[in-house]
Design a protein around this motif. Structure first.
Motif, PDB file in Angstrom:
ATOM      1  N   ARG A 260       0.823  -1.208   0.000  1.00  0.00           N
ATOM      2  CA  ARG A 260       0.000   0.000   0.000  1.00  0.00           C
ATOM      3  C   ARG A 260       0.855   1.256   0.000  1.00  0.00           C
ATOM      4  O   ARG A 260       0.347   2.356  -0.011  1.00  0.00           O
ATOM      5  N   SER A 261       2.173   1.090   0.013  1.00  0.00           N
ATOM      6  CA  SER A 261       3.079   2.238  -0.015  1.00  0.00           C
ATOM      7  C   SER A 261       2.769   3.115  -1.217  1.00  0.00           C
ATOM      8  O   SER A 261       2.212   2.659  -2.208  1.00  0.00           O
ATOM      9  N   SER A 262       3.173   4.350  -1.122  1.00  0.00           N
ATOM     10  CA  SER A 262       2.966   5.284  -2.225  1.00  0.00           C
ATOM     11  C   SER A 262       4.080   5.092  -3.250  1.00  0.00           C
ATOM     12  O   SER A 262       5.212   5.523  -3.038  1.00  0.00           O
ATOM     13  N   TRP A 263       3.781   4.428  -4.350  1.00  0.00           N
ATOM     14  CA  TRP A 263       4.757   4.164  -5.411  1.00  0.00           C
ATOM     15  C   TRP A 263       4.629   5.229  -6.484  1.00  0.00           C
ATOM     16  O   TRP A 263       3.552   5.714  -6.777  1.00  0.00           O
ATOM     17  N   ARG A 264       5.756   5.585  -7.102  1.00  0.00           N
ATOM     18  CA  ARG A 264       5.722   6.581  -8.174  1.00  0.00           C
ATOM     19  C   ARG A 264       6.732   6.231  -9.269  1.00  0.00           C
ATOM     20  O   ARG A 264       7.728   5.577  -9.006  1.00  0.00           O
ATOM     21  N   LYS A 265       6.409   6.690 -10.469  1.00  0.00           N
ATOM     22  CA  LYS A 265       7.289   6.505 -11.629  1.00  0.00           C
ATOM     23  C   LYS A 265       7.924   7.845 -11.970  1.00  0.00           C
ATOM     24  O   LYS A 265       7.399   8.895 -11.615  1.00  0.00           O
ATOM     25  N   ALA A 266       9.003   7.783 -12.705  1.00  0.00           N
ATOM     26  CA  ALA A 266       9.649   9.014 -13.163  1.00  0.00           C
ATOM     27  C   ALA A 266       8.699   9.789 -14.064  1.00  0.00           C
ATOM     28  O   ALA A 266       7.974   9.200 -14.869  1.00  0.00           O
ATOM     29  N   SER A 267       8.729  11.096 -13.950  1.00  0.00           N
ATOM     30  CA  SER A 267       7.854  11.928 -14.786  1.00  0.00           C
ATOM     31  C   SER A 267       8.223  11.842 -16.261  1.00  0.00           C
ATOM     32  O   SER A 267       7.403  12.121 -17.126  1.00  0.00           O
ATOM     33  N   HIS A 268       9.448  11.424 -16.569  1.00  0.00           N
ATOM     34  CA  HIS A 268       9.891  11.306 -17.957  1.00  0.00           C
ATOM     35  C   HIS A 268       9.677   9.905 -18.532  1.00  0.00           C
ATOM     36  O   HIS A 268      10.089   9.633 -19.646  1.00  0.00           O
ATOM     37  N   SER A 269       9.052   9.014 -17.771  1.00  0.00           N
ATOM     38  CA  SER A 269       8.855   7.657 -18.285  1.00  0.00           C
ATOM     39  C   SER A 269       7.870   7.685 -19.441  1.00  0.00           C
ATOM     40  O   SER A 269       6.944   8.484 -19.472  1.00  0.00           O
TER      41      SER A 269
ATOM     42  N   SER B  56       9.586   5.560  -0.886  1.00  0.00           N
ATOM     43  CA  SER B  56      10.559   5.825   0.173  1.00  0.00           C
ATOM     44  C   SER B  56       9.856   5.952   1.522  1.00  0.00           C
ATOM     45  O   SER B  56       8.750   6.485   1.613  1.00  0.00           O
ATOM     46  N   ALA B  57      10.511   5.421   2.539  1.00  0.00           N
ATOM     47  CA  ALA B  57      10.012   5.507   3.911  1.00  0.00           C
ATOM     48  C   ALA B  57      11.113   5.060   4.857  1.00  0.00           C
ATOM     49  O   ALA B  57      11.916   4.178   4.531  1.00  0.00           O
ATOM     50  N   LEU B  58      11.160   5.672   6.016  1.00  0.00           N
ATOM     51  CA  LEU B  58      12.050   5.249   7.096  1.00  0.00           C
ATOM     52  C   LEU B  58      13.512   5.111   6.668  1.00  0.00           C
ATOM     53  O   LEU B  58      14.179   4.144   7.019  1.00  0.00           O
TER      54      LEU B  58
ATOM     55  N   LEU C  16      13.475  -4.361  -4.442  1.00  0.00           N
ATOM     56  CA  LEU C  16      14.841  -4.085  -3.993  1.00  0.00           C
ATOM     57  C   LEU C  16      14.800  -2.915  -3.019  1.00  0.00           C
ATOM     58  O   LEU C  16      14.166  -1.891  -3.299  1.00  0.00           O
ATOM     59  N   ASN C  17      15.466  -3.054  -1.889  1.00  0.00           N
ATOM     60  CA  ASN C  17      15.502  -1.997  -0.877  1.00  0.00           C
ATOM     61  C   ASN C  17      16.923  -1.499  -0.703  1.00  0.00           C
ATOM     62  O   ASN C  17      17.854  -2.293  -0.536  1.00  0.00           O
ATOM     63  N   TYR C  18      17.091  -0.186  -0.762  1.00  0.00           N
ATOM     64  CA  TYR C  18      18.386   0.460  -0.610  1.00  0.00           C
ATOM     65  C   TYR C  18      18.295   1.492   0.505  1.00  0.00           C
ATOM     66  O   TYR C  18      17.226   2.068   0.735  1.00  0.00           O
ATOM     67  N   SER C  19      19.422   1.785   1.133  1.00  0.00           N
ATOM     68  CA  SER C  19      19.436   2.909   2.065  1.00  0.00           C
ATOM     69  C   SER C  19      19.242   4.177   1.242  1.00  0.00           C
ATOM     70  O   SER C  19      19.570   4.222   0.047  1.00  0.00           O
ATOM     71  N   ALA C  20      18.713   5.207   1.865  1.00  0.00           N
ATOM     72  CA  ALA C  20      18.500   6.469   1.150  1.00  0.00           C
ATOM     73  C   ALA C  20      19.824   7.022   0.627  1.00  0.00           C
ATOM     74  O   ALA C  20      19.889   7.539  -0.487  1.00  0.00           O
ATOM     75  N   ASP C  21      20.902   6.888   1.405  1.00  0.00           N
ATOM     76  CA  ASP C  21      22.209   7.384   0.969  1.00  0.00           C
ATOM     77  C   ASP C  21      22.716   6.642  -0.263  1.00  0.00           C
ATOM     78  O   ASP C  21      23.250   7.252  -1.187  1.00  0.00           O
ATOM     79  N   THR C  22      22.562   5.326  -0.274  1.00  0.00           N
ATOM     80  CA  THR C  22      22.997   4.531  -1.425  1.00  0.00           C
ATOM     81  C   THR C  22      22.213   4.906  -2.670  1.00  0.00           C
ATOM     82  O   THR C  22      22.780   5.083  -3.758  1.00  0.00           O
TER      83      THR C  22
END
Length: 69
Positions: free
Chosen positions: A10-19, A30-32, A48-54
């Motif tokens: 249910r997370s808020s997913w989004r695509k690139a505006s240029h897609s 993104s969250a937490l 796939l989950n990445y840290s925000a910094d990565t």
């Protein structure tokens, strides 16, 4: 190294505006302090989950490469 797991769908997913409208896109959420990435054609598939910094580092590098084209 990304972590592959399921996330709250249910997370808020989004695509690139240029897609383009051909369905060949990834979506991000993104969250937490993490950024999750999934295939837009398979929203119930792996994530796939990445840290925000990565992820921020990845985007910075991708922008530099795109500027060379």
């Amino acid at each position: 190294m990304p972590i592959i797991d399921s996330v709250d769908r249910r997370s808020s997913w989004r695509k690139a505006s240029h897609s383009v409208g051909n369905g060949e896109c990834v979506e991000v959420s993104s969250a937490l302090g993490r950024v999750s990435v999934r295939d837009s054609k398979d929203p119930e598939g792996p994530v796939l989950n990445y840290s925000a910094d990565t992820f921020r580092s990845f985007l910075g590098t991708a922008k530099k490469i795109a500027a060379l084209d």
